[in-house]
Design an enzyme around this catalytic site. Sequence first.
Site, PDB file in Angstrom:
ATOM      1  N   ARG A 260       1.079  14.418  13.514  1.00  0.00           N
ATOM      2  CA  ARG A 260       1.522  14.218  12.130  1.00  0.00           C
ATOM      3  C   ARG A 260       1.478  15.478  11.252  1.00  0.00           C
ATOM      4  NH1 ARG A 260      -0.748   8.707   9.793  1.00  0.00           N
ATOM      5  NH2 ARG A 260       1.109   8.829   8.510  1.00  0.00           N
ATOM      6  N   PRO A 261       2.305  16.474  11.580  1.00  0.00           N
ATOM      7  CA  PRO A 261       2.340  17.678  10.747  1.00  0.00           C
ATOM      8  C   PRO A 261       2.993  17.411   9.384  1.00  0.00           C
ATOM      9  CG  PRO A 261       4.053  17.760  12.420  1.00  0.00           C
ATOM     10  CD  PRO A 261       3.275  16.503  12.666  1.00  0.00           C
ATOM     11  N   VAL A 262       2.897  18.394   8.462  1.00  0.00           N
ATOM     12  CA  VAL A 262       3.571  18.281   7.161  1.00  0.00           C
ATOM     13  C   VAL A 262       4.568  19.426   6.986  1.00  0.00           C
ATOM     14  CG1 VAL A 262       1.797  16.945   5.952  1.00  0.00           C
ATOM     15  CG2 VAL A 262       1.640  19.438   5.989  1.00  0.00           C
ATOM     16  N   ASP A 263       4.985  20.023   8.114  1.00  0.00           N
ATOM     17  CA  ASP A 263       5.892  21.177   8.047  1.00  0.00           C
ATOM     18  C   ASP A 263       7.191  20.862   7.302  1.00  0.00           C
ATOM     19  OD1 ASP A 263       6.329  19.436  10.266  1.00  0.00           O
ATOM     20  OD2 ASP A 263       7.705  20.888  11.153  1.00  0.00           O
ATOM     21  N   LEU A 264       7.691  19.637   7.422  1.00  0.00           N
ATOM     22  CA  LEU A 264       8.969  19.302   6.777  1.00  0.00           C
ATOM     23  C   LEU A 264       8.817  19.232   5.252  1.00  0.00           C
ATOM     24  CD1 LEU A 264      10.209  16.555   9.282  1.00  0.00           C
ATOM     25  CD2 LEU A 264      10.723  18.996   9.277  1.00  0.00           C
TER      26      LEU A 264
ATOM     27  N   CYS B  35      -4.324  12.553  13.443  1.00  0.00           N
ATOM     28  CA  CYS B  35      -4.999  11.267  13.305  1.00  0.00           C
ATOM     29  C   CYS B  35      -4.749  10.461  14.570  1.00  0.00           C
ATOM     30  CB  CYS B  35      -4.534  10.521  12.065  1.00  0.00           C
ATOM     31  SG  CYS B  35      -2.864   9.904  12.210  1.00  0.00           S
TER      32      CYS B  35
ATOM     33  N   LYS C  79       0.840  -1.215   0.000  1.00  0.00           N
ATOM     34  CA  LYS C  79       0.000   0.000   0.000  1.00  0.00           C
ATOM     35  C   LYS C  79       0.866   1.252   0.000  1.00  0.00           C
ATOM     36  CE  LYS C  79      -1.699   1.471   4.148  1.00  0.00           C
ATOM     37  NZ  LYS C  79      -1.334   2.852   4.480  1.00  0.00           N
ATOM     38  N   ASN C  80       1.871   1.278   0.883  1.00  0.00           N
ATOM     39  CA  ASN C  80       2.638   2.518   1.054  1.00  0.00           C
ATOM     40  C   ASN C  80       3.641   2.766  -0.068  1.00  0.00           C
ATOM     41  OD1 ASN C  80       1.153   3.052   3.280  1.00  0.00           O
ATOM     42  ND2 ASN C  80       2.724   2.453   4.769  1.00  0.00           N
TER      43      ASN C  80
ATOM     44  N   ARG D  78      -4.220  10.565   4.866  1.00  0.00           N
ATOM     45  CA  ARG D  78      -3.154  11.564   4.920  1.00  0.00           C
ATOM     46  C   ARG D  78      -2.221  11.497   3.716  1.00  0.00           C
ATOM     47  NH1 ARG D  78      -1.601  14.133   9.160  1.00  0.00           N
ATOM     48  NH2 ARG D  78       0.472  13.937   8.291  1.00  0.00           N
TER      49      ARG D  78
ATOM     50  N   ILE E 256       8.829   6.866  16.610  1.00  0.00           N
ATOM     51  CA  ILE E 256       8.380   7.576  15.399  1.00  0.00           C
ATOM     52  C   ILE E 256       7.134   8.419  15.676  1.00  0.00           C
ATOM     53  CG2 ILE E 256       7.717   7.340  12.959  1.00  0.00           C
ATOM     54  CD1 ILE E 256      10.528   6.295  13.427  1.00  0.00           C
TER      55      ILE E 256
ATOM     56  N   ARG F 299      -8.435  -0.651   4.888  1.00  0.00           N
ATOM     57  CA  ARG F 299      -7.562   0.348   4.263  1.00  0.00           C
ATOM     58  C   ARG F 299      -6.215  -0.266   3.902  1.00  0.00           C
ATOM     59  NH1 ARG F 299      -6.987   5.729   7.505  1.00  0.00           N
ATOM     60  NH2 ARG F 299      -5.714   6.022   5.655  1.00  0.00           N
TER      61      ARG F 299
ATOM     62  N   ASP G  16       5.127   0.482  11.910  1.00  0.00           N
ATOM     63  CA  ASP G  16       3.882  -0.129  11.425  1.00  0.00           C
ATOM     64  C   ASP G  16       3.745  -1.599  11.837  1.00  0.00           C
ATOM     65  OD1 ASP G  16       3.204   2.271  10.314  1.00  0.00           O
ATOM     66  OD2 ASP G  16       3.706   1.719   8.253  1.00  0.00           O
TER      67      ASP G  16
HETATM   68  C1  EPZ Z   1       4.557   6.864   6.294  1.00  0.00           C
HETATM   69  O1  EPZ Z   1       3.803   7.937   6.840  1.00  0.00           O
HETATM   70  C2  EPZ Z   1       3.612   5.691   6.207  1.00  0.00           C
HETATM   71  N1  EPZ Z   1       2.502   6.048   5.335  1.00  0.00           N
HETATM   72  C3  EPZ Z   1       3.109   5.307   7.599  1.00  0.00           C
HETATM   73  O2  EPZ Z   1       2.316   4.143   7.483  1.00  0.00           O
HETATM   74  C4  EPZ Z   1       4.334   4.980   8.470  1.00  0.00           C
HETATM   75  O3  EPZ Z   1       3.903   4.720   9.789  1.00  0.00           O
HETATM   76  C5  EPZ Z   1       5.312   6.161   8.470  1.00  0.00           C
HETATM   77  O4  EPZ Z   1       5.656   6.508   7.113  1.00  0.00           O
HETATM   78  C6  EPZ Z   1       6.597   5.880   9.235  1.00  0.00           C
HETATM   79  O5  EPZ Z   1       7.234   4.744   8.716  1.00  0.00           O
HETATM   80  C7  EPZ Z   1       2.645   5.979   4.022  1.00  0.00           C
HETATM   81  O6  EPZ Z   1       3.693   5.635   3.485  1.00  0.00           O
HETATM   82  C8  EPZ Z   1       1.457   6.311   3.172  1.00  0.00           C
HETATM   83  P1  EPZ Z   1       6.722  10.262   8.181  1.00  0.00           P
HETATM   84  P2  EPZ Z   1       4.366   9.427   6.788  1.00  0.00           P
HETATM   85  O7  EPZ Z   1       6.596  11.537   7.434  1.00  0.00           O
HETATM   86  O8  EPZ Z   1       5.079   9.630   5.516  1.00  0.00           O
HETATM   87  C9  EPZ Z   1       6.934  13.489  11.738  1.00  0.00           C
HETATM   88  C10 EPZ Z   1       0.428   2.751   7.920  1.00  0.00           C
HETATM   89  O9  EPZ Z   1      -0.028   2.200   8.962  1.00  0.00           O
HETATM   90  N2  EPZ Z   1       6.807  14.506  10.692  1.00  0.00           N
HETATM   91  O10 EPZ Z   1       7.914   9.409   7.918  1.00  0.00           O
HETATM   92  O11 EPZ Z   1       3.241  10.332   7.126  1.00  0.00           O
HETATM   93  C11 EPZ Z   1       5.690  12.644  11.874  1.00  0.00           C
HETATM   94  O12 EPZ Z   1       4.710  13.290  12.683  1.00  0.00           O
HETATM   95  C12 EPZ Z   1       0.947   4.186   7.948  1.00  0.00           C
HETATM   96  O13 EPZ Z   1       0.444   2.187   6.817  1.00  0.00           O
HETATM   97  C13 EPZ Z   1       6.899  15.852  11.028  1.00  0.00           C
HETATM   98  O14 EPZ Z   1       7.080  16.214  12.198  1.00  0.00           O
HETATM   99  O15 EPZ Z   1       5.403   9.390   7.992  1.00  0.00           O
HETATM  100  C14 EPZ Z   1       6.239  11.378  12.472  1.00  0.00           C
HETATM  101  O16 EPZ Z   1       6.415  11.561  13.854  1.00  0.00           O
HETATM  102  C15 EPZ Z   1       0.630   4.896   9.223  1.00  0.00           C
HETATM  103  N3  EPZ Z   1       6.743  16.791  10.036  1.00  0.00           N
HETATM  104  C16 EPZ Z   1       7.615  11.245  11.812  1.00  0.00           C
HETATM  105  O17 EPZ Z   1       7.940  12.570  11.352  1.00  0.00           O
HETATM  106  C17 EPZ Z   1       6.534  16.438   8.742  1.00  0.00           C
HETATM  107  O18 EPZ Z   1       6.422  17.333   7.882  1.00  0.00           O
HETATM  108  C18 EPZ Z   1       7.686  10.292  10.622  1.00  0.00           C
HETATM  109  O19 EPZ Z   1       6.628  10.602   9.723  1.00  0.00           O
HETATM  110  C19 EPZ Z   1       6.470  15.061   8.398  1.00  0.00           C
HETATM  111  C20 EPZ Z   1       6.603  14.113   9.404  1.00  0.00           C
END
Ligand code: EPZ
Length: 433
Positions: free
Chosen positions: A135-139, A130, A22-23, A106, A341, A411, A319
């Site tokens: 889970r911000p998107v600031d980065l 969620c 999926k991911n 997301r 994480i 999902r 995960d």
């Molecule tokens: C991906 O989410 C996966 N989703 C998640 O799988 C997985 O848990 C996660 O990576 C970590 O491995 C998909 O690939 C669709 P991140 P993503 O950005 O990309 C913080 C599942 O169950 N962060 O690597 O959203 C964030 O809050 C799902 O299938 C910021 O602070 O994860 C987290 O603490 C759930 N600012 C950490 O970084 C940002 O702009 C890692 O998040 C982005 C992230």
Amino acid sequence: MDAIRITGGVPLSGEIVIGGAKNAALPLMAATLLTDKPLTLINMPELVDITTMSNLLRQHGARIDQSALAPDARLGEAGTTGRSMTLTTARITSVTAPYDLVRRMRASVLVLGPLLARMGEAKVSLPGGCAIGTRPVDLHLKALESLGAKIQLKEGYIHATAPGGLKGANVVFPKVTVGGTENLLMAAALAAGDTVLENAAREPEIGNLADCLNAMGAKITGIGSGTLRISGVQTLHGARVAVIPDRIETGTYAIAGAITRGRITLKGTRFDLLEAVFSAMRQAGVSIEPVPGGVVVAAENGLTGVDVMTEPYPGFPTDLQAQWMALMATADGASMITETIFENRFMHVPELTRFGADVNVHGASAIIRGRKNLSGAPVMATDLRASSSLILAGLAAEGETLVNRIYHLDRGYERLEEKLGACGARIERIVGA
Ligand code: EPZ
């Protein structure tokens, strides 16, 4: 709402075919927005999140054709399963990703980078929090700004523009982000000049996306490492790419074999995608044997507790943390799980204790004291992976378990009850429970 009823205590035995990840599939689908030519993805899983992404892409202008493989061709091309999907976005008809679709998933934010790169403009709803954290998107946004994007947050939307086009730059991610790395890879592929992404995520799904972009004509090197170099090109073309096997589905069913003290052959998957998990399983006393095209998992009584800490790839995946906790609840002795994480990913703990699991949470760590027997209980799923940990506990527990609110499961797990049922699990879906 559907529920799943399980009568536990049966050691599983048989074969499970693992689907496409999926991911990996979600960002690969978003890559259609980068080209007006057809992108064909094979080994596509059939999941609610894939449907949500299809709906989002359609309203941006994508045409999506799906073809199911005949059942006898399920282990066909490249040893893969499932259907194929061809996405063609001849013209982008809208640069807006609306709240109503983004709030469902997301990963919708993955359209931001490609829309901005192709159109010089994107308006994407902020995803919001969620169940597993804020889970911000600031980065994602900071990194796109380094490439010259102008970003404003207004009325719940990210308004991003790059009127003169994006320009290559050096980006150092302060924290590893999977989605952030994917958005930047797609944006930088069409940016003018060179981009370097440092402290990039190394998850296999990133490699799948980078390989796909290269097959579409991008110039990306460093794939598999923490430093990705992208030389921007003016246009990308179509390609035909296989989605990698789902390592989280693989790990979940490997744990299903172990928690029921059974023996399962996982087909259509790869040992190397899950080395950290398989190494922890071996330490716990589970036999893990790579075979051509898959892995054989077998366990007898007397597993021992093993500590794990979630980390970005190649570390232990967050995960699979909830599923690992279910396994540890049935092992001899104590174990500790540390979640690094997400800040709120222990929502499954109160539900697992309903099976009799002995778990104490201290901040980001949980101590689990294994028990001989869990007992079936009615429980409630809170998020996707939490749901699968409750299914696993139910398979191991004596008596009947009813997992409510299982829409989360659909999902991310395709035909879960069918796959487990074929290995002897007494499991059924109750529609509209
Ligand atoms: C991906 O989410 C996966 N989703 C998640 O799988 C997985 O848990 C996660 O990576 C970590 O491995 C998909 O690939 C669709 P991140 P993503 O950005 O990309 C913080 C599942 O169950 N962060 O690597 O959203 C964030 O809050 C799902 O299938 C910021 O602070 O994860 C987290 O603490 C759930 N600012 C950490 O970084 C940002 O702009 C890692 O998040 C982005 C992230």
